[in-house]
Design a protein around this motif. Sequence first.
Motif, PDB file in Angstrom:
ATOM      1  N   ARG A  11       4.256  99.945  38.505  1.00 25.40           N
ATOM      2  CA  ARG A  11       5.638 100.564  38.210  1.00 25.40           C
ATOM      3  C   ARG A  11       5.551 101.868  37.637  1.00 25.40           C
ATOM      4  NH1 ARG A  11       9.673  96.401  35.761  1.00 25.40           N
ATOM      5  NH2 ARG A  11       7.959  96.621  34.075  1.00 25.40           N
ATOM      6  N   LEU A  12       6.509 102.728  38.268  1.00 32.21           N
ATOM      7  CA  LEU A  12       6.424 104.028  37.613  1.00 32.21           C
ATOM      8  C   LEU A  12       7.692 104.270  36.829  1.00 32.21           C
ATOM      9  CD1 LEU A  12       5.120 105.989  41.027  1.00 32.21           C
ATOM     10  CD2 LEU A  12       3.884 105.275  38.926  1.00 32.21           C
ATOM     11  N   ASP A  13       7.437 105.107  35.625  1.00 30.45           N
ATOM     12  CA  ASP A  13       8.564 105.497  34.702  1.00 30.45           C
ATOM     13  C   ASP A  13       9.331 106.627  35.347  1.00 30.45           C
ATOM     14  OD1 ASP A  13       6.953 107.329  34.009  1.00 30.45           O
ATOM     15  OD2 ASP A  13       7.217 106.823  31.845  1.00 30.45           O
ATOM     16  N   ALA A  32      19.321 106.787  42.640  1.00 32.76           N
ATOM     17  CA  ALA A  32      19.085 105.391  42.333  1.00 32.76           C
ATOM     18  C   ALA A  32      20.409 104.890  42.074  1.00 32.76           C
ATOM     19  CB  ALA A  32      18.589 105.115  40.975  1.00 32.76           C
ATOM     20  N   ALA A  33      21.494 105.764  41.874  1.00 33.67           N
ATOM     21  CA  ALA A  33      23.014 105.200  41.831  1.00 33.67           C
ATOM     22  C   ALA A  33      23.471 104.998  43.355  1.00 33.67           C
ATOM     23  CB  ALA A  33      23.838 106.149  40.847  1.00 33.67           C
ATOM     24  N   LEU A  34      22.853 105.998  43.884  1.00 30.89           N
ATOM     25  CA  LEU A  34      23.444 106.119  45.447  1.00 30.89           C
ATOM     26  C   LEU A  34      22.736 105.055  46.247  1.00 30.89           C
ATOM     27  CD1 LEU A  34      23.657 109.955  46.081  1.00 30.89           C
ATOM     28  CD2 LEU A  34      25.669 108.302  45.857  1.00 30.89           C
ATOM     29  N   GLY A  35      21.805 104.341  45.736  1.00 29.67           N
ATOM     30  CA  GLY A  35      21.006 103.404  46.200  1.00 29.67           C
ATOM     31  C   GLY A  35      19.920 104.091  47.318  1.00 29.67           C
ATOM     32  N   THR A  39      15.030 100.771  42.053  1.00 30.36           N
ATOM     33  CA  THR A  39      14.601 100.826  40.633  1.00 30.36           C
ATOM     34  C   THR A  39      14.794  99.331  40.221  1.00 30.36           C
ATOM     35  OG1 THR A  39      16.821 101.287  39.742  1.00 30.36           O
ATOM     36  CG2 THR A  39      15.442 103.077  40.197  1.00 30.36           C
ATOM     37  N   THR A  40      13.931  99.237  39.058  1.00 31.39           N
ATOM     38  CA  THR A  40      14.042  97.932  38.321  1.00 31.39           C
ATOM     39  C   THR A  40      14.170  98.362  36.864  1.00 31.39           C
ATOM     40  OG1 THR A  40      11.977  97.590  38.374  1.00 31.39           O
ATOM     41  CG2 THR A  40      13.304  96.084  40.024  1.00 31.39           C
ATOM     42  N   CYS A  48      12.587 101.856  36.246  1.00 28.68           N
ATOM     43  CA  CYS A  48      11.233 101.956  36.787  1.00 28.68           C
ATOM     44  C   CYS A  48      11.327 102.020  38.212  1.00 28.68           C
ATOM     45  CB  CYS A  48      10.233 100.873  36.241  1.00 28.68           C
ATOM     46  SG  CYS A  48       9.920 100.921  34.487  1.00 28.68           S
ATOM     47  N   PHE A  49      10.186 102.574  38.990  1.00 31.76           N
ATOM     48  CA  PHE A  49      10.372 102.770  40.112  1.00 31.76           C
ATOM     49  C   PHE A  49       8.790 101.958  40.730  1.00 31.76           C
ATOM     50  CE2 PHE A  49      12.874 106.010  38.378  1.00 31.76           C
ATOM     51  CZ  PHE A  49      14.095 106.089  39.189  1.00 31.76           C
ATOM     52  N   PRO A  50       9.084 101.516  42.234  1.00 32.28           N
ATOM     53  CA  PRO A  50       7.886 101.305  42.966  1.00 32.28           C
ATOM     54  C   PRO A  50       7.138 102.485  43.428  1.00 32.28           C
ATOM     55  CG  PRO A  50       9.532 100.821  44.227  1.00 32.28           C
ATOM     56  CD  PRO A  50      10.341 101.139  42.826  1.00 32.28           C
TER      57      PRO A  50
END
Length: 98
Positions: A11-13, A32-35, A39-40, A48-50
Amino acid sequence: MARYVLVRPARLDLETVAARTGLHPELLRRFAALGLVETTPDANGRPCFPPSTVARLARIQRLRATLSVNYAALGLVLDLLDRIDVLEARVRSPRRWT
């Protein structure tokens, strides 16, 4: 049966993704908010992002720059492009659909 995690998932921060893509962290939060990106939260609640997020953000930047696709339409365009990728992979695979 007990299961043990031997390797942490990749995962990437937020700061790493911002540095790799050249995008402002606030814009990444908006995506991220718009989808538009997945993120997790980490243990501290930070996003965090894949690793695939970097390529997806490059695609978003190309769509904005070359086709002037607005943020509202980006989700639809990205979903359609992902579906096209899946269908093309099926056509190329030696085993046909059933």
